[in-house]
Design a protein around this motif. Structure first.
Motif, PDB file in Angstrom:
ATOM      1  N   LYS A 156     -48.199  -4.678 -55.957  1.00 28.10           N
ATOM      2  CA  LYS A 156     -47.668  -5.614 -54.955  1.00 28.10           C
ATOM      3  C   LYS A 156     -46.471  -4.978 -54.221  1.00 28.10           C
ATOM      4  N   ALA A 160     -45.925  -4.261 -50.215  1.00 26.58           N
ATOM      5  CA  ALA A 160     -44.767  -4.702 -49.428  1.00 26.58           C
ATOM      6  C   ALA A 160     -44.157  -3.515 -48.677  1.00 26.58           C
ATOM      7  N   ASP A 169     -50.019  -4.571 -44.691  1.00 24.45           N
ATOM      8  CA  ASP A 169     -49.924  -4.273 -46.131  1.00 24.45           C
ATOM      9  C   ASP A 169     -51.255  -3.817 -46.717  1.00 24.45           C
ATOM     10  N   TYR A 317     -43.548  -8.936 -54.197  1.00 30.04           N
ATOM     11  CA  TYR A 317     -43.826  -8.649 -52.771  1.00 30.04           C
ATOM     12  C   TYR A 317     -42.800  -9.369 -51.887  1.00 30.04           C
TER      13      TYR A 317
END
Ligand SMILES: NC(=O)c1ccc[n+]([C@@H]2O[C@H](COP(=O)([O-])OP(=O)(O)OC[C@H]3O[C@@H](n4cnc5c(N)ncnc54)[C@H](O)[C@@H]3O)[C@@H](O)[C@H]2O)c1
Length: 357
Positions: A156, A160, A169, A317
């Protein structure tokens, strides 16, 4: 050594010395800041040369935990415990039971678990004396192997960082170079491949490379010293600390760095240098918070809930997106922005808690 001066300078609340004559236990428990909630931090066992070295380490590590807990979005503060001894020869049942009893004296104001030199076996013993220990195996109500959720949070975090560096992303078609194919690295590669990323990997242990290649034959393996200069979009350090330094920065060709390894910046100034080079750095203690989030979830009423822990780990994130915003807003590197995020959270939550009293 002026202990109170050190505590005042860094903002520590408590430093407790614990001694048990029968088992030979010598343990320190430091509590840095409990504004957000009770202190949380692992237990390190290490044969420090001097008492001073042990005190400095427990104070430094407990402060680091305030930032790590705060950035994870959990309502916990920072603490750390430390057993002064050699983990290879000084451990005993009596020692960890005595340690558990001392932890219990805090009545939940401090909880602990594994760190360098301690394992879940030690905390299965300490658990007999206190409920305030975590990082336990599933059969003891814990979340089990924390590397799996740490890898999930790291994935995650990479997404980000990609969103900040590339405006999307999605990792499909992106090249990610992964340093370290150990417990976290293996599961991270799995997430990356499943999303359609191209992965370049390295390790110094052939068995770890073989395991990854057997399950994900599309991974390209390079020599350990070649990982820094790979043509890639994202570099993901998952092995050692201090790998962003004066030697490696000139070699980097990536646009973002995000990985689980602790203390990636050799010195804070390296965070400024990579920013000047236009590389997005996702601060390590935010990216690798998955393991901490799992331990915190073990402490929830009713015990560990896997779905809840993973939902929480996914917010790594969002934390990083906020940190990138602060970095732009205040024109500071992201490692400074991460500290600011926590300091702002402590300041505002502290005021809210006062209002309710
Ligand atoms: N496991 C967790 O839950 C967790 C949580 C937070 C942070 N971390 C951090 O993430 C990192 C990885 O953790 P892990 O649990 O996977 O550890 P691990 O020991 O299982 O894996 C590290 C891997 O890096 C390899 N390695 C060591 N030196 C190397 C080098 N010079 N070049 C390439 N590879 C090298 C090792 O052989 C090993 O395979 C560590 O820095 C750890 O402190 C882990």
């Amino acid at each position: 050594m002026k202990i109170f001066e050190m505590m005042e300078k860094e903002g520590h609340e408590q430093l407790v010395f614990n001694h048990d004559k029968t088992s030979g236990l010598k343990a320190l428990i430091a509590i840095h800041d409990t504004t957000l909630g009770p202190a949380l931090g692992g237990c390190r066992m290490w044969p420090y040369e001097t008492e001073e070295e042990a005190i400095r380490d427990v104070l430094r590590l407990s402060k680091g935990m305030t930032y790590k807990s705060g950035a994870s979005g959990c309502d916990y503060g920072g603490g750390k415990s430390l057993i002064w001894g050699d983990p290879k020869k000084d451990k005993s049942e009596a020692m960890f039971r005595a340690f558990g009893r001392y932890v219990d004296c805090f009545k939940g104001r401090f909880s602990t678990g594994t760190d360098v030199g301690t394992t879940f076996h030690d905390f299965i013993i300490a658990r007999k004396e206190t409920p305030h220990v975590g990082a336990l195996p599933e059969e003891y109500g814990g979340g089990g192997n924390s590397s799996i959720i740490t890898a999930f949070g790291t994935w995650k975090g990479i997404k980000a960082a990609a969103s900040e560096a590339f405006g999307t992303d999605s990792l499909e078609g992106k090249t990610v170079s992964v340093q370290g194919l150990g417990k976290v690295g293996y599961y991270l590669v799995k997430h990356l491949i499943e999303e359609g990323a191209k992965v370049v990997g390295t390790d110094i242990v052939q068995d770890h490379i073989d395991k990854v290649v057997a399950d994900f034959p599309q991974v390209t393996i390079v020599k350990p010293e070649e990982i820094y200069s790979q043509e890639c979009d994202i570099f993901s350090p998952n092995a050692l600390g201090a790998i962003i330094n004066d030697d490696t920065i000139p070699q980097l060709k990536c646009k973002a760095i995000a990985g689980a390894a602790n203390n990636q910046l050799a010195e804070p100034r390296h965070g400024d240098i990579i920013r000047e080079k236009g590389i997005v750095y996702a601060p390590d203690y935010v990216v690798n918070a998955g393991g901490l989030i799992q331990v915190v979830d073990e402490m929830e009423p009713g015990g560990y809930n896997k779905g809840r822990a993973y939902r929480k780990a996914a917010t790594i994130y969002d934390m990083l997106i906020q940190i990138f915003d602060i970095s732009r807003r205040d024109n500071v590197p992201t490692h400074i922005a991460a500290d600011k995020l926590v300091e702002e959270r402590i300041a505002t939550i502290g005021i809210i808690k006062r209002t309710k009293k």
